[in-house]
Design a protein around this motif. Structure first.
Motif, PDB file in Angstrom:
ATOM      1  N   ASN A 121       0.818  -1.223   0.000  1.00  0.00           N
ATOM      2  CA  ASN A 121       0.000   0.000   0.000  1.00  0.00           C
ATOM      3  C   ASN A 121       0.843   1.260   0.000  1.00  0.00           C
ATOM      4  OD1 ASN A 121      -2.656  -0.654  -0.155  1.00  0.00           O
ATOM      5  ND2 ASN A 121      -2.879  -1.050   2.044  1.00  0.00           N
ATOM      6  N   LEU A 122       2.016   1.157   0.679  1.00  0.00           N
ATOM      7  CA  LEU A 122       2.850   2.353   0.853  1.00  0.00           C
ATOM      8  C   LEU A 122       3.864   2.477  -0.282  1.00  0.00           C
ATOM      9  CD1 LEU A 122       3.457   2.116   4.727  1.00  0.00           C
ATOM     10  CD2 LEU A 122       1.795   3.519   3.528  1.00  0.00           C
ATOM     11  N   SER A 123       3.378   2.356  -1.506  1.00  0.00           N
ATOM     12  CA  SER A 123       4.315   2.399  -2.637  1.00  0.00           C
ATOM     13  C   SER A 123       4.604   3.847  -3.030  1.00  0.00           C
ATOM     14  CB  SER A 123       3.707   1.644  -3.828  1.00  0.00           C
ATOM     15  OG  SER A 123       2.427   2.192  -4.084  1.00  0.00           O
ATOM     16  N   ASN A 124       5.661   4.023  -3.786  1.00  0.00           N
ATOM     17  CA  ASN A 124       6.056   5.381  -4.216  1.00  0.00           C
ATOM     18  C   ASN A 124       4.890   6.120  -4.854  1.00  0.00           C
ATOM     19  OD1 ASN A 124       8.552   5.101  -3.318  1.00  0.00           O
ATOM     20  ND2 ASN A 124       9.612   5.262  -5.285  1.00  0.00           N
ATOM     21  N   GLY A 125       4.776   7.401  -4.503  1.00  0.00           N
ATOM     22  CA  GLY A 125       3.740   8.228  -5.118  1.00  0.00           C
ATOM     23  C   GLY A 125       2.409   8.201  -4.381  1.00  0.00           C
ATOM     24  N   THR A 126       2.235   7.261  -3.426  1.00  0.00           N
ATOM     25  CA  THR A 126       0.967   7.210  -2.665  1.00  0.00           C
ATOM     26  C   THR A 126       0.889   8.443  -1.769  1.00  0.00           C
ATOM     27  OG1 THR A 126       1.211   4.816  -2.584  1.00  0.00           O
ATOM     28  CG2 THR A 126      -0.399   5.784  -1.079  1.00  0.00           C
ATOM     29  N   ARG A 127      -0.309   9.022  -1.681  1.00  0.00           N
ATOM     30  CA  ARG A 127      -0.489  10.196  -0.821  1.00  0.00           C
ATOM     31  C   ARG A 127      -1.084   9.748   0.515  1.00  0.00           C
ATOM     32  NH1 ARG A 127       0.601  15.025  -1.366  1.00  0.00           N
ATOM     33  NH2 ARG A 127      -0.452  16.697  -0.249  1.00  0.00           N
ATOM     34  N   LEU A 128      -0.438  10.155   1.631  1.00  0.00           N
ATOM     35  CA  LEU A 128      -0.872   9.707   2.965  1.00  0.00           C
ATOM     36  C   LEU A 128      -1.179  10.896   3.858  1.00  0.00           C
ATOM     37  CD1 LEU A 128       1.754   7.053   4.178  1.00  0.00           C
ATOM     38  CD2 LEU A 128      -0.442   6.630   3.100  1.00  0.00           C
ATOM     39  N   ARG A 129      -2.172  10.695   4.741  1.00  0.00           N
ATOM     40  CA  ARG A 129      -2.348  11.643   5.847  1.00  0.00           C
ATOM     41  C   ARG A 129      -2.061  10.845   7.128  1.00  0.00           C
ATOM     42  NH1 ARG A 129      -7.799  14.893   6.333  1.00  0.00           N
ATOM     43  NH2 ARG A 129      -6.881  15.938   4.520  1.00  0.00           N
ATOM     44  N   CYS A 130      -1.124  11.349   7.940  1.00  0.00           N
ATOM     45  CA  CYS A 130      -0.699  10.599   9.142  1.00  0.00           C
ATOM     46  C   CYS A 130      -0.925  11.428  10.396  1.00  0.00           C
ATOM     47  CB  CYS A 130       0.802  10.302   9.115  1.00  0.00           C
ATOM     48  SG  CYS A 130       1.343   9.516   7.645  1.00  0.00           S
ATOM     49  N   PHE A 131      -1.091  10.697  11.493  1.00  0.00           N
ATOM     50  CA  PHE A 131      -1.139  11.384  12.792  1.00  0.00           C
ATOM     51  C   PHE A 131      -0.228  10.614  13.758  1.00  0.00           C
ATOM     52  CE2 PHE A 131      -2.508  11.818  17.147  1.00  0.00           C
ATOM     53  CZ  PHE A 131      -2.524  13.196  17.287  1.00  0.00           C
ATOM     54  N   GLY A 132       0.632  11.351  14.457  1.00  0.00           N
ATOM     55  CA  GLY A 132       1.492  10.681  15.436  1.00  0.00           C
ATOM     56  C   GLY A 132       2.407  11.683  16.113  1.00  0.00           C
ATOM     57  N   GLU A 133       3.305  11.147  16.949  1.00  0.00           N
ATOM     58  CA  GLU A 133       4.237  12.024  17.667  1.00  0.00           C
ATOM     59  C   GLU A 133       5.590  11.971  16.975  1.00  0.00           C
ATOM     60  OE1 GLU A 133       6.740  12.195  21.835  1.00  0.00           O
ATOM     61  OE2 GLU A 133       4.959  10.909  21.772  1.00  0.00           O
ATOM     62  N   ALA A 134       6.118  13.147  16.652  1.00  0.00           N
ATOM     63  CA  ALA A 134       7.437  13.213  16.000  1.00  0.00           C
ATOM     64  C   ALA A 134       8.517  13.010  17.066  1.00  0.00           C
ATOM     65  CB  ALA A 134       7.604  14.558  15.329  1.00  0.00           C
ATOM     66  N   ARG A 135       9.463  12.100  16.797  1.00  0.00           N
ATOM     67  CA  ARG A 135      10.582  11.899  17.737  1.00  0.00           C
ATOM     68  C   ARG A 135      11.890  11.985  16.955  1.00  0.00           C
ATOM     69  NH1 ARG A 135       8.980   6.376  20.875  1.00  0.00           N
ATOM     70  NH2 ARG A 135       6.716   6.573  20.749  1.00  0.00           N
ATOM     71  N   ARG A 136      12.961  12.285  17.690  1.00  0.00           N
ATOM     72  CA  ARG A 136      14.263  12.331  17.014  1.00  0.00           C
ATOM     73  C   ARG A 136      14.736  10.897  16.757  1.00  0.00           C
ATOM     74  NH1 ARG A 136      15.354  17.400  16.974  1.00  0.00           N
ATOM     75  NH2 ARG A 136      14.877  18.708  18.775  1.00  0.00           N
ATOM     76  N   GLY A 137      15.119  10.617  15.501  1.00  0.00           N
ATOM     77  CA  GLY A 137      15.621   9.284  15.175  1.00  0.00           C
ATOM     78  C   GLY A 137      16.999   9.411  14.544  1.00  0.00           C
ATOM     79  N   SER A 138      17.514   8.311  14.027  1.00  0.00           N
ATOM     80  CA  SER A 138      18.879   8.334  13.473  1.00  0.00           C
ATOM     81  C   SER A 138      18.937   9.191  12.205  1.00  0.00           C
ATOM     82  CB  SER A 138      19.341   6.909  13.172  1.00  0.00           C
ATOM     83  OG  SER A 138      18.315   6.240  12.454  1.00  0.00           O
ATOM     84  N   SER A 139      17.779   9.317  11.504  1.00  0.00           N
ATOM     85  CA  SER A 139      17.818  10.091  10.248  1.00  0.00           C
ATOM     86  C   SER A 139      16.894  11.309  10.354  1.00  0.00           C
ATOM     87  CB  SER A 139      17.365   9.190   9.102  1.00  0.00           C
ATOM     88  OG  SER A 139      16.083   8.668   9.423  1.00  0.00           O
ATOM     89  N   GLY A 140      17.000  12.050  11.439  1.00  0.00           N
ATOM     90  CA  GLY A 140      16.119  13.220  11.620  1.00  0.00           C
ATOM     91  C   GLY A 140      14.845  12.815  12.345  1.00  0.00           C
ATOM     92  N   LEU A 141      13.743  13.530  12.088  1.00  0.00           N
ATOM     93  CA  LEU A 141      12.492  13.237  12.802  1.00  0.00           C
ATOM     94  C   LEU A 141      11.814  11.991  12.244  1.00  0.00           C
ATOM     95  CD1 LEU A 141      10.991  16.814  13.286  1.00  0.00           C
ATOM     96  CD2 LEU A 141      12.080  15.371  15.001  1.00  0.00           C
ATOM     97  N   GLU A 142      11.241  11.190  13.165  1.00  0.00           N
ATOM     98  CA  GLU A 142      10.550   9.956  12.772  1.00  0.00           C
ATOM     99  C   GLU A 142       9.204   9.883  13.481  1.00  0.00           C
ATOM    100  OE1 GLU A 142      12.868   6.444  13.467  1.00  0.00           O
ATOM    101  OE2 GLU A 142      14.480   7.058  12.111  1.00  0.00           O
TER     102      GLU A 142
END
Length: 693
Positions: free
Chosen positions: A106-127
């Motif tokens: 479902n999460l293939s390139n070009g798919t448009r998503l609306r997400c809700f969650g908490e942003a946390r610092r990860g190894s590659s910036g915010l996750e």
């Protein structure tokens, strides 16, 4: 349904509530639509606007929308599905540890998503870890129109389920379906708020709601409900008080011979505070309604002498007295004190704890029933069904917060019906902050012994890292070589008597090896009562230099020659308990010290607690700080009252409401008695500890 009020409509009438769901809701005391409306959100999420990815902040919940640029399975410490999302302002990583093949597709390139969650610092910036998401097609999908409520829940009830149920309940709110039991809405922050307004708003706050106020519980609508909740609790206790007092009690009039004799033999004069409290108690005991009085006195202020004088008043008038303590060691302490004071006056003292068994128990019960004993001292065993008194006139309960309200009330059943209820004197050495006293003990009159007997020395408190243990052992050696005695208290974080006893035994062996010239004793909760008593006696008579103990010595132990107290792992104990333990020293005229040992690193709360102990020896200052740090449930002991399971109100935050609550409670009882039970029912449905008592 419109003519019914919402407390009359069962939840089963709502869509989606079958027998199983109804049972789950009943487990949370939700049986009617009104109950459902009073199950309020804990907090809110803002899903009303989209945040550009470039403006995301770590630690904040947000709705974002963007295009999937890559989705790969990554094998790190844990296998995860990592998805990169872009919206033209920035890029963010979505990470899923639990996922299916279909989800990855479902999460293939070009798919448009609306997400809700908490942003946390990860190894590659915010996750965002496991964000909620939906696939968005070409046209603009609508946003939420109100803040999203997050409800307190239990297993098998999802947030979505709660929202659907609460929406159905809100749809049923019509004029007059929610009964306003207050004659007029309370004036809070200058405005009157109706119940209906408050509930509709708090279940679905509008997008411009002041989120900060809601988060802190200080929104006028939350305050309106907090007021009513505190009022319901207050009323339940006042109702209990009036029920108890309706039964009448024996008035103790005249007869001061025993008290006079006792005071002459005592060998010291009462302090002004003790005299004042004795006068208050005597005034209550003369009435033909049961006394309901709480006596607070800081460690060492002489509450026991005050209790003894009340007991003598009852005995002089031909009645028996029950004295109940929460632990065997405290009951033993009372037994020793009262025996020492009362036997010279020709009185007979009984003893009843769980350990008194068989023939001895049978004899004791018979003696109580035949009025061969004047004063009976014991533990919880005094509540048991077969325990009966010939003529119980006064119940003295020590350290009330260790018992539930029900247990205290059970003692009144021990008096025979023809003489009414016994008078009740409740004592505590744990100073209770005024806000708690006004709410948790609204059914009791309060006296405070706020003066220490002359000759008491203040205790100097020091805080030392456990790494400096060797220095502390030397300090003990020096103190004991000068003829003084020392307590060494072992504390464990686990509430296990066995582990605690083991730790104390190990410490005792260790200290014996380090200090071979000292006599070291040991006391813990698993020892038999007579073993404990003989160790305490040896310590009292200066046969032991050092006593290693668990926190069983917290209350009531009085050895004037003990002037040094070491408390291990002090950061693990609450302030009230530390204050009680420290109160075991400073009981004589020698300069006394308390050493609080802690294990590094010390958390913020531990640091504040130990600092408070170092700075203050005033029990009330310490109690206020304890309330601030630990909250009321722990301070009173959760068994104290169902009161501490407050749903909306917070005793500390809302203490400014209590004066007005008190006034309105009295008003309702006198002018609108029909409003009292429905209010109690609305807020305390199952937790109503009191009104049926």
């Amino acid at each position: 349904m419109s003519h019914q009020t919402l407390d009359e409509i069962p939840v089963q009438q709502l869509k989606g509530v079958g027998p199983k769901m109804a049972e789950k809701l009943a487990g949370l005391s939700i049986r009617s639509v009104q109950d459902l409306l009073f199950h309020l959100p804990l907090r809110y999420q803002d899903r009303t606007r989209i945040t550009p990815i470039g403006a995301l902040q770590a630690g904040a919940d947000a709705v974002i929308e963007g295009e999937v640029k890559a989705a790969d399975i990554v094998f790190g410490r844990r296998r995860s599905l990592v998805c990169r999302l872009q919206d033209g302002t920035g890029t963010v990583t979505l990470r899923f540890f639990h996922f299916s093949a279909a989800q990855k597709n479902n999460l293939s390139n070009g798919t448009r998503l609306r997400c809700f969650g908490e942003a946390r610092r990860g190894s590659s910036g915010l996750e965002l870890y496991h964000p909620e998401y939906t696939l968005v097609s070409g046209q603009q999908a609508p946003m939420e129109e109100a803040l999203t409520p997050i409800y307190p829940s239990s297993e098998g009830l999802s947030q979505q389920g709660w929202r659907k149920l609460s929406q159905q309940a809100l749809n049923l709110v019509k004029p007059n379906t929610l009964v306003e039991w207050l004659p007029q809405p309370p004036q809070l922050n200058g405005s009157a708020v109706s119940l209906e307004q408050a509930l509709l708003y708090l279940h679905r706050p509008p997008t411009d709601a002041p989120v900060g106020l809601l988060r802190e519980g200080e929104h006028p609508y939350q305050q309106r409900l907090a007021f009513e909740e505190l009022l319901a609790h207050n009323l339940s206790l006042l109702k209990l008080r009036s029920q108890t007092r309706a039964h009448g009690a024996p008035p103790f009039i005249g007869e001061d011979r025993l008290s006079d004799e006792f005071l002459q033999e005592l060998g010291f004069a009462l302090t002004g505070a003790q005299q004042r409290v004795v006068t208050e108690i005597n005034h209550d005991l003369k009435q033909s309604k049961p006394m309901l009085r709480l006596v607070q006195g800081d460690v060492g202020s002489g509450k026991t002498v005050v209790a003894a004088l009340a007991a003598l008043k009852a005995v002089a008038c031909g009645y028996q007295v029950a004295i109940m303590a929460p632990t065997e060691i405290l009951a033993e302490q009372h037994f020793t004190n009262f025996g020492h004071w009362m036997q010279p006056l020709g009185l007979s003292i009984g003893w009843l704890t769980g350990k008194v068994k068989g023939k001895q128990r049978k004899q004791q019960l018979e003696a109580m029933l035949e009025h061969q004993v004047d004063i009976v001292i014991g533990t919880h065993a005094l509540f048991q069904d077969e325990v009966q008194f010939a003529k119980l006139g006064l119940a003295i309960i020590d350290e009330q917060h260790r018992f539930g309200v029900h247990q205290r009330l059970a003692l009144k059943e021990k008096a025979s019906a023809d003489i009414g209820h016994p008078h009740q004197l409740i004592m505590t050495a744990t100073p209770i902050p005024r806000t708690l006293a006004m709410s948790a003990y609204a059914d009791l009159d309060t006296s405070v012994i706020d003066e220490l007997p002359p000759g008491r020395t203040p205790v100097t408190t020091v805080v030392i890292d456990n790494a400096r243990r060797a220095q502390i052992v030397e300090r003990v050696r020096n103190a004991c070589s000068e003829g003084r005695q020392t307590y060494w208290v072992c504390t464990l974080i686990e509430e296990s008597e066995a582990l605690e006893a083991q730790a104390a035994e190990d410490t005792c062996e260790n200290l014996q090896a380090l200090l071979p010239e000292l006599n070291v004793g040991l006391i813990h909760g698993r020892m038999k009562a007579d073993e404990k008593a003989s160790v305490m006696q040896a310590f009292k008579e200066n046969g032991l230099d050092l006593l290693v103990a668990t926190t069983v010595i917290e209350v009531g132990v009085d050895v004037p020659n003990a002037s040094l107290m070491i408390i291990e792992n002090a950061e693990r104990l609450g302030l009230a308990q530390l204050h009680q333990l420290r109160g075991r020293v400073g009981r004589g005229s020698t300069a006394s010290h308390c050493v609080l040992m802690y294990q590094s690193p010390l958390g913020q709360q531990g640091k504040q607690r130990l600092q408070t102990m170092r700075q203050s020896s005033d029990g009330f200052v310490i109690a206020e700080k304890d309330l601030e740090l630990r909250g009321p449930g722990e301070l009173l002991g959760t068994r104290q009252t169902g009161l501490m399971q407050l749903r909306i109100a917070d005793l500390e935050r809302d203490s400014h409401l209590l004066e007005q609550v008190k006034v309105v409670a009295e008003q309702l009882l006198q002018q609108h008695p029909n409003a009292v039970d429905p209010l109690i029912q609305r807020w305390l449905a199952d937790g109503e500890q009191y009104a049926q008592v």
